[in-house]
Design a protein around this motif. Structure first.
Motif, PDB file in Angstrom:
ATOM      1  N   MET A 190       1.189  -1.002   0.246  1.00  0.00           N
ATOM      2  CA  MET A 190      -0.164   0.187   0.304  1.00  0.00           C
ATOM      3  C   MET A 190       0.904   1.402   0.222  1.00  0.00           C
ATOM      4  O   MET A 190       1.747   1.315   0.767  1.00  0.00           O
ATOM      5  CB  MET A 190      -1.022   0.042   0.671  1.00  0.00           C
ATOM      6  CG  MET A 190      -1.969  -1.158   1.371  1.00  0.00           C
ATOM      7  SD  MET A 190      -3.234  -0.933   2.630  1.00  0.00           S
ATOM      8  CE  MET A 190      -2.206  -0.869   3.419  1.00  0.00           C
ATOM      9  N   LEU A 191       0.344   1.865  -1.060  1.00  0.00           N
ATOM     10  CA  LEU A 191       1.835   3.845  -0.754  1.00  0.00           C
ATOM     11  C   LEU A 191       0.559   4.815   0.571  1.00  0.00           C
ATOM     12  O   LEU A 191      -0.883   4.531   0.647  1.00  0.00           O
ATOM     13  CB  LEU A 191       1.193   4.065  -1.959  1.00  0.00           C
ATOM     14  CG  LEU A 191       1.343   3.248  -3.554  1.00  0.00           C
ATOM     15  CD1 LEU A 191       0.790   4.579  -4.390  1.00  0.00           C
ATOM     16  CD2 LEU A 191       2.938   3.475  -3.212  1.00  0.00           C
ATOM     17  N   PRO A 192       1.631   4.647   1.757  1.00  0.00           N
ATOM     18  CA  PRO A 192       1.062   5.250   2.523  1.00  0.00           C
ATOM     19  C   PRO A 192       0.039   6.983   2.020  1.00  0.00           C
ATOM     20  O   PRO A 192       0.258   7.451   0.710  1.00  0.00           O
ATOM     21  CB  PRO A 192       2.238   5.447   3.159  1.00  0.00           C
ATOM     22  CG  PRO A 192       3.501   5.583   2.130  1.00  0.00           C
ATOM     23  CD  PRO A 192       2.956   4.367   1.303  1.00  0.00           C
ATOM     24  N   ARG A 193      -0.389   6.931   2.449  1.00  0.00           N
ATOM     25  CA  ARG A 193      -1.439   8.541   2.659  1.00  0.00           C
ATOM     26  C   ARG A 193       0.200   9.983   2.951  1.00  0.00           C
ATOM     27  O   ARG A 193       0.963   9.791   3.309  1.00  0.00           O
ATOM     28  CB  ARG A 193      -1.826   8.538   3.697  1.00  0.00           C
ATOM     29  CG  ARG A 193      -3.166   8.061   3.967  1.00  0.00           C
ATOM     30  CD  ARG A 193      -4.080   8.494   5.370  1.00  0.00           C
ATOM     31  NE  ARG A 193      -5.445   7.931   5.240  1.00  0.00           N
ATOM     32  CZ  ARG A 193      -6.477   7.700   6.411  1.00  0.00           C
ATOM     33  NH1 ARG A 193      -5.982   8.331   7.080  1.00  0.00           N
ATOM     34  NH2 ARG A 193      -7.576   7.331   6.336  1.00  0.00           N
ATOM     35  N   GLY A 194      -0.083  10.651   1.805  1.00  0.00           N
ATOM     36  CA  GLY A 194       0.062  11.352   1.258  1.00  0.00           C
ATOM     37  C   GLY A 194       1.977  11.106   0.563  1.00  0.00           C
ATOM     38  O   GLY A 194       2.841  11.904   0.419  1.00  0.00           O
ATOM     39  N   SER A 195       2.143   9.546   0.399  1.00  0.00           N
ATOM     40  CA  SER A 195       3.160   9.083  -0.437  1.00  0.00           C
ATOM     41  C   SER A 195       3.527  10.537  -1.432  1.00  0.00           C
ATOM     42  O   SER A 195       2.702   9.816  -2.648  1.00  0.00           O
ATOM     43  CB  SER A 195       3.294   7.498  -1.266  1.00  0.00           C
ATOM     44  OG  SER A 195       4.122   7.359  -1.513  1.00  0.00           O
ATOM     45  N   LYS A 196       4.585  10.368  -1.933  1.00  0.00           N
ATOM     46  CA  LYS A 196       5.209  10.408  -2.634  1.00  0.00           C
ATOM     47  C   LYS A 196       5.832  10.027  -3.746  1.00  0.00           C
ATOM     48  O   LYS A 196       6.671   9.944  -4.694  1.00  0.00           O
ATOM     49  CB  LYS A 196       5.165  12.586  -3.130  1.00  0.00           C
ATOM     50  CG  LYS A 196       4.521  13.352  -2.742  1.00  0.00           C
ATOM     51  CD  LYS A 196       4.929  14.664  -2.328  1.00  0.00           C
ATOM     52  CE  LYS A 196       4.009  15.265  -2.144  1.00  0.00           C
ATOM     53  NZ  LYS A 196       4.246  16.898  -2.089  1.00  0.00           N
ATOM     54  N   LYS A 197       7.041   9.249  -2.891  1.00  0.00           N
ATOM     55  CA  LYS A 197       8.244   8.628  -3.874  1.00  0.00           C
ATOM     56  C   LYS A 197       8.685   7.559  -2.646  1.00  0.00           C
ATOM     57  O   LYS A 197       9.724   7.462  -2.570  1.00  0.00           O
ATOM     58  CB  LYS A 197       9.638   9.074  -3.189  1.00  0.00           C
ATOM     59  CG  LYS A 197       9.395  11.266  -3.501  1.00  0.00           C
ATOM     60  CD  LYS A 197      10.047  11.961  -3.573  1.00  0.00           C
ATOM     61  CE  LYS A 197      10.454  13.661  -3.983  1.00  0.00           C
ATOM     62  NZ  LYS A 197      11.595  13.973  -3.939  1.00  0.00           N
ATOM     63  N   SER A 198       7.480   6.585  -3.069  1.00  0.00           N
ATOM     64  CA  SER A 198       7.560   5.494  -2.246  1.00  0.00           C
ATOM     65  C   SER A 198       8.520   3.896  -3.360  1.00  0.00           C
ATOM     66  O   SER A 198       8.627   4.453  -4.559  1.00  0.00           O
ATOM     67  CB  SER A 198       6.800   4.644  -2.656  1.00  0.00           C
ATOM     68  OG  SER A 198       5.604   4.493  -1.285  1.00  0.00           O
TER      69      SER A 198
END
Length: 287
Positions: free
Chosen positions: A113-121
């Motif tokens: 899951m991409l965390p909330r607010g993720s821009k650069k996973s």
């Protein structure tokens, strides 16, 4: 042996993969692969089983993290020269230690899951070490004797959280689902030399990372010995040993930095020689 835990999250059962690649149940033989059940004595007992007599598990099964009850999820940073170079950081003189949250642990093929607010996973393919017997101030020569086995770890990382939000790296490393482990815990006897394992990672079928554990700056033995100077390593603890070059943060185009980060719908596939394959789909965050 290739030891596994299979079934629904929170309801995994112990099993093993036989010589033909079939899943066999260990129910009734062992309750689970808990820290207490990773001792040399227990693993030696399991190794004597006639696997063809164990119940065959049919149908496609979800694989969970192959170790239950892990107390510490330790990780080593910048442990490959090429990765340090792509990150623009000097080679470490000693292993860099950080932690991934236990709550990040999950099965090898569960969604990330991409965390909330993720821009650069980002992705990080790593050799994982699973401790089998307590290690405290152990020598490098003795270190691998404390290892139960090896596995694949995807040290998924949110680079903005990790690098740009202040503090330590940990906040970009411990998000939920950021610690896929498995599919197997491969016992030490099957991996006599952890420093000569080919490894690769693909994103959407494109090869992003390709390397070999022989290029690690600090070997598996050195890492176990070194970490044991600063904390007691307990059975079931997992150590992720660093990633080779090819992470999204370090991608370049025409000699210039052109990072690539994970987005919804991407698929990651990871392989380390002798340790199996992981596959994860990237999905948005959900409670």
């Amino acid at each position: 042996m290739k030891l596994v835990r299979y079934g629904r999250p929170g309801h995994e059962k112990p099993g093993l993969i036989d010589a033909e690649g079939h899943l066999r149940s260990l129910e009734g033989v062992i309750d689970d692969f808990t820290p207490e059940n990773l001792s040399e004595k227990t693993l030696a007992r399991l190794s004597k089983l006639k696997t063809d007599k164990l119940p065959l598990v049919r149908g496609k099964q979800r694989m969970g993290c192959p170790v239950a009850g892990t107390r510490k999820f330790v990780a080593i940073g910048l442990n490959y020269k090429e990765h340090a170079a792509e990150a623009g950081l000097p080679l470490p003189k000693e292993p860099i230690i950080f932690f991934k949250a236990i709550t990040s642990l999950q099965g090898p093929d569960d969604d990330v899951m991409l965390p909330r607010g993720s821009k650069k996973s980002d992705w990080e393919l790593e050799l994982g070490i699973v401790i089998g017997t307590r290690a405290r101030y152990v020598s490098q020569k003795e270190a691998l004797g404390h290892v139960a086995g090896y596995c694949i770890v995807n040290d998924v990382s949110e680079r903005e959280f990790q690098i740009e939000r202040g503090g330590t790296w940990d906040k970009g490393k411990g998000c939920d689902t950021f610690g896929p482990v498995g599919p197997w815990l491969v016992t030490r006897d099957e991996i006599p030399n952890p420093q000569k394992l080919d490894m690769w990672l693909d994103v959407n079928g494109e090869r992003m990372q390709s390397g070999n554990t022989r290029t690690m700056i600090f070997s598996a033995a050195k890492i176990v010995s070194y970490v044991s100077e600063f904390m007691t390593l307990e059975p079931g603890d997992i150590i992720a040993t660093g990633t080779p070059a090819g992470v999204g943060l370090g991608k370049k185009k025409d000699g210039k930095s052109a990072p690539i980060f994970l987005k919804r719908g991407d698929t990651m596939q990871l392989h380390i020689e002798g340790l199996g394959i992981q596959t994860q789909k990237v999905v948005p965050f959900k409670l």
